[in-house]
Write a protein that holds these residues in place. Structure first.
Motif, PDB file in Angstrom:
ATOM      1  N   ASN A  62       0.855  -1.189   0.000  1.00  0.00           N
ATOM      2  CA  ASN A  62       0.000   0.000   0.000  1.00  0.00           C
ATOM      3  C   ASN A  62       0.894   1.242   0.000  1.00  0.00           C
ATOM      4  O   ASN A  62       1.254   1.749   1.074  1.00  0.00           O
ATOM      5  CB  ASN A  62      -0.926  -0.010   1.214  1.00  0.00           C
ATOM      6  CG  ASN A  62      -1.962   1.105   1.160  1.00  0.00           C
ATOM      7  OD1 ASN A  62      -1.874   2.019   0.334  1.00  0.00           O
ATOM      8  ND2 ASN A  62      -2.946   1.027   2.034  1.00  0.00           N
TER       9      ASN A  62
ATOM     10  N   HIS B  27      -1.392   1.641 -13.105  1.00  0.00           N
ATOM     11  CA  HIS B  27      -2.433   1.364 -12.106  1.00  0.00           C
ATOM     12  C   HIS B  27      -2.335   2.322 -10.924  1.00  0.00           C
ATOM     13  O   HIS B  27      -3.329   2.947 -10.514  1.00  0.00           O
ATOM     14  CB  HIS B  27      -2.296  -0.083 -11.632  1.00  0.00           C
ATOM     15  CG  HIS B  27      -3.156  -0.446 -10.464  1.00  0.00           C
ATOM     16  ND1 HIS B  27      -4.506  -0.697 -10.576  1.00  0.00           N
ATOM     17  CD2 HIS B  27      -2.846  -0.584  -9.140  1.00  0.00           C
ATOM     18  CE1 HIS B  27      -4.991  -0.987  -9.378  1.00  0.00           C
ATOM     19  NE2 HIS B  27      -4.015  -0.920  -8.493  1.00  0.00           N
ATOM     20  N   TYR B  28      -1.145   2.448 -10.366  1.00  0.00           N
ATOM     21  CA  TYR B  28      -0.992   3.287  -9.178  1.00  0.00           C
ATOM     22  C   TYR B  28      -1.020   4.772  -9.524  1.00  0.00           C
ATOM     23  O   TYR B  28      -1.499   5.587  -8.718  1.00  0.00           O
ATOM     24  CB  TYR B  28       0.303   2.924  -8.444  1.00  0.00           C
ATOM     25  CG  TYR B  28       0.188   1.633  -7.652  1.00  0.00           C
ATOM     26  CD1 TYR B  28      -0.586   1.584  -6.494  1.00  0.00           C
ATOM     27  CD2 TYR B  28       0.820   0.468  -8.075  1.00  0.00           C
ATOM     28  CE1 TYR B  28      -0.713   0.409  -5.773  1.00  0.00           C
ATOM     29  CE2 TYR B  28       0.703  -0.714  -7.350  1.00  0.00           C
ATOM     30  CZ  TYR B  28      -0.065  -0.738  -6.196  1.00  0.00           C
ATOM     31  OH  TYR B  28      -0.197  -1.904  -5.486  1.00  0.00           O
ATOM     32  N   SER B  29      -0.532   5.132 -10.700  1.00  0.00           N
ATOM     33  CA  SER B  29      -0.591   6.542 -11.106  1.00  0.00           C
ATOM     34  C   SER B  29      -2.036   7.008 -11.199  1.00  0.00           C
ATOM     35  O   SER B  29      -2.378   8.126 -10.784  1.00  0.00           O
ATOM     36  CB  SER B  29       0.113   6.743 -12.453  1.00  0.00           C
ATOM     37  OG  SER B  29       1.496   6.534 -12.334  1.00  0.00           O
ATOM     38  N   MET B  30      -2.913   6.152 -11.758  1.00  0.00           N
ATOM     39  CA  MET B  30      -4.317   6.512 -11.882  1.00  0.00           C
ATOM     40  C   MET B  30      -5.020   6.583 -10.535  1.00  0.00           C
ATOM     41  O   MET B  30      -6.089   7.163 -10.413  1.00  0.00           O
ATOM     42  CB  MET B  30      -5.033   5.521 -12.805  1.00  0.00           C
ATOM     43  CG  MET B  30      -4.613   5.658 -14.262  1.00  0.00           C
ATOM     44  SD  MET B  30      -5.623   4.686 -15.407  1.00  0.00           S
ATOM     45  CE  MET B  30      -5.235   3.026 -14.897  1.00  0.00           C
ATOM     46  N   LYS B  31      -4.407   5.998  -9.502  1.00  0.00           N
ATOM     47  CA  LYS B  31      -4.954   6.091  -8.149  1.00  0.00           C
ATOM     48  C   LYS B  31      -4.407   7.303  -7.397  1.00  0.00           C
ATOM     49  O   LYS B  31      -4.704   7.487  -6.207  1.00  0.00           O
ATOM     50  CB  LYS B  31      -4.634   4.808  -7.366  1.00  0.00           C
ATOM     51  CG  LYS B  31      -5.450   3.603  -7.803  1.00  0.00           C
ATOM     52  CD  LYS B  31      -5.076   2.401  -6.959  1.00  0.00           C
ATOM     53  CE  LYS B  31      -6.015   1.231  -7.237  1.00  0.00           C
ATOM     54  NZ  LYS B  31      -7.360   1.468  -6.716  1.00  0.00           N
ATOM     55  N   GLY B  32      -3.579   8.108  -8.059  1.00  0.00           N
ATOM     56  CA  GLY B  32      -3.037   9.293  -7.432  1.00  0.00           C
ATOM     57  C   GLY B  32      -1.754   9.066  -6.656  1.00  0.00           C
ATOM     58  O   GLY B  32      -1.287   9.959  -5.937  1.00  0.00           O
TER      59      GLY B  32
ATOM     60  N   GLY C 121       0.189   4.174  -0.471  1.00  0.00           N
ATOM     61  CA  GLY C 121      -0.452   5.319   0.151  1.00  0.00           C
ATOM     62  C   GLY C 121      -0.127   5.452   1.624  1.00  0.00           C
ATOM     63  O   GLY C 121      -0.241   6.543   2.202  1.00  0.00           O
TER      64      GLY C 121
END
Length: 353
Positions: free
Chosen positions: A151, A179-184, A153
């Motif tokens: 995680n 994937h993670y870029s689109m999650k910010g 984040g």
């Protein structure tokens, strides 16, 4: 007739003791499952042997003979011997499979066992998994180690992906970056694939499209500068040069770079379309390179995904990411017991059509 009882936590282990102590001619009389003092499962196998082998005769010292040059086996004779040994090994495997299948009393469990064998799961693992698989319960939850999903984040992760050439490392890294870029999540990329012509091109192009920083890692001295420049990144993904277990020098050179990058996780990526024995040979190197997880790619390119069960249990490493195709960022996820059950079930249905 000589009768003995062999006990072990798993049935296949008890049967293995029978073969080791009494030989392949032993007759299995009964199988019973009980609990030990701690409440753990314990199997008892009653086996019998019809005849006891006579004690070996006292050796007679042979008369001295003139020393002769050892005869070289004819190639055809050697090939025939190898084929006989292969048939013997196959016969022992079939006998073990039949014994394990017979120990499953429910017809649904036996059918699940047969399907798991067809999908490439070894007989001993298929025996342990069959009852859950037959009832569509999470499969392998007790026999496979499952990794904890990362995680970024919550804390910074520096994640390495390595494996044989062409295994799909760069594609998996690109999928994760997207994937993670689109999650910010703030993502940065690095790659040690600097010796091969064009080795950096594909991942560099993905980084440019996603608008995230990309760094080539050519030598250990570059690591400090890359770590400083990526301090604000929550996730630093590192792609590596492919290597072969037959050429250890490539792996040794790469390991120094990985150590310098202070990786929090190291994933060994195995392509599901790889031969199982080749995969086992690769896994023999995971301790020396301090791998922490397994990842699987190209799961859409095999009819025997059960081999990943054998790899996972043999390596003893927790499972992590899995990838199913070349599309970015689709067809990627974290391998869980539910995901494995769905994968085996889908492949089994497709194979039976």
């Amino acid at each position: 007739m000589r009768i003995r009882v062999f006990s072990a936590p798993h049935l296949h282990e008890a049967l293995s003791k029978v073969r080791k102590e009494m030989g392949p001619e032993a007759l299995i009389l009964d199988r019973q499952q009980s609990k030990d003092a701690s409440g753990n499962s314990l199997w008892h196998v009653h086996a019998a042997l019809d005849a006891v082998a006579p004690p070996p005769a006292k050796p007679v010292k042979p008369a001295p003979q003139p020393v002769a040059e050892p005869a070289q086996p004819h190639p055809l004779h050697a090939d025939a011997t190898i084929r006989r040994l292969e048939r013997m090994i196959e016969g022992l495997g079939n006998r073990e499979s039949a014994s394990l299948r017979q120990a499953l009393t429910e017809g649904a469990d036996q059918r699940a066992f047969d399907l798991l064998l067809k999908l490439g799961v070894s007989a001993s693992h298929a025996f342990d998994m069959a009852p859950d698989f037959a009832r569509r319960n999470p499969t392998g939850s007790k026999t496979i180690r499952w990794g904890k999903r990362i995680n970024p984040g919550e804390q910074r992760h520096i994640v390495l992906f390595t494996g044989p050439s062409g295994c799909g490392k760069s594609t998996l890294v690109a999928k994760l970056a997207a994937h993670y870029s689109m999650k910010g999540i703030r993502v940065a990329l690095a790659s040690t694939d600097t010796e091969r012509m064009g080795g950096l091109d594909s991942l560099k192009a993905y980084a440019s499209t996603l608008g995230i920083p990309f760094f080539p890692l050519r030598k250990a001295a570059d690591a400090g500068d890359i770590l400083r420049q990526t301090q604000s990144a929550q996730l630093l993904l590192i792609d590596s040069e492919g290597w072969s277990p037959r050429r250890d020098f490539g792996l040794k050179r790469q390991t120094a770079l990985w150590d310098a990058m202070q990786c929090t996780q190291r994933f060994l990526v195995l392509p599901a379309n790889m031969d199982e024995e080749d995969g086992m040979q690769l896994l023999g190197h995971h301790s020396a390179s301090a791998m922490t997880h397994l990842a699987f790619s190209k799961l859409d390119e095999t009819q025997k995904p059960g081999k990943i069960v054998n790899w996972a249990i043999s390596a003893g490493l927790p499972l992590g990411y899995c990838s199913f195709g070349p599309e970015v960022p689709e067809q990627m996820g974290w391998m869980t017991d539910h995901a494995l059950t769905a994968l085996l079930g889908k492949t089994g249905r497709d194979a039976s059509v």
